[in-house]
Design a protein around this motif. Structure first.
Motif, mmCIF file in Angstrom:
data_model
loop_
_atom_site.group_PDB
_atom_site.id
_atom_site.type_symbol
_atom_site.label_atom_id
_atom_site.label_comp_id
_atom_site.label_asym_id
_atom_site.label_seq_id
_atom_site.Cartn_x
_atom_site.Cartn_y
_atom_site.Cartn_z
ATOM 1 N N LEU A 20 9.583 -17.875 2.613
ATOM 2 C CA LEU A 20 10.484 -18.798 3.394
ATOM 3 C C LEU A 20 9.789 -20.125 3.616
ATOM 4 C CD1 LEU A 20 13.099 -19.159 5.068
ATOM 5 C CD2 LEU A 20 11.628 -18.229 7.081
ATOM 6 N N LYS A 21 8.548 -20.263 4.060
ATOM 7 C CA LYS A 21 7.784 -21.448 4.288
ATOM 8 C C LYS A 21 7.815 -22.336 2.789
ATOM 9 C CE LYS A 21 3.158 -22.858 5.770
ATOM 10 N NZ LYS A 21 1.705 -22.183 5.925
ATOM 11 N N LYS A 23 9.800 -22.263 0.672
ATOM 12 C CA LYS A 23 11.342 -22.680 0.295
ATOM 13 C C LYS A 23 11.715 -23.828 1.301
ATOM 14 C CE LYS A 23 12.918 -18.652 -1.875
ATOM 15 N NZ LYS A 23 14.288 -17.725 -2.398
ATOM 16 N N LEU A 24 11.390 -23.576 2.576
ATOM 17 C CA LEU A 24 11.645 -24.485 3.708
ATOM 18 C C LEU A 24 10.857 -25.952 3.522
ATOM 19 C CD1 LEU A 24 12.882 -25.093 6.182
ATOM 20 C CD2 LEU A 24 10.978 -24.062 7.533
#
Length: 73
Positions: A20-21, A23-24
């Protein structure tokens, strides 16, 4: 980043969080500084609200516990 004492598991696994990190970071890369700061302020505000809610809940539970204690022997 500080570790908070967890009473139960919430959130993502470490691998899920790392994904997630990554992609963020890719998603926010095109934002200008103002947009990125506004996003960070929103996330920070959400964190403050969560902490206030947890604190309020803990205070209410402590207050209830004090009123429900039977000190008779």
């Amino acid at each position: 980043m500080t570790n908070e004492t967890k009473t139960f598991q919430t959130g993502l696994s470490e691998a899920g969080f790392a994904t997630l990190k990554s992609k963020l970071v890719d998603l926010v890369e095109p934002l200008n500084d103002g947009q990125l700061l506004e996003l960070a302020d929103g996330i920070h505000d959400m964190l403050r609200q969560r902490r206030m809610l947890r604190q309020h809940h803990a205070e209410r539970m402590n207050e209830r516990a004090r009123h429900n204690l039977d000190l008779r022997i």
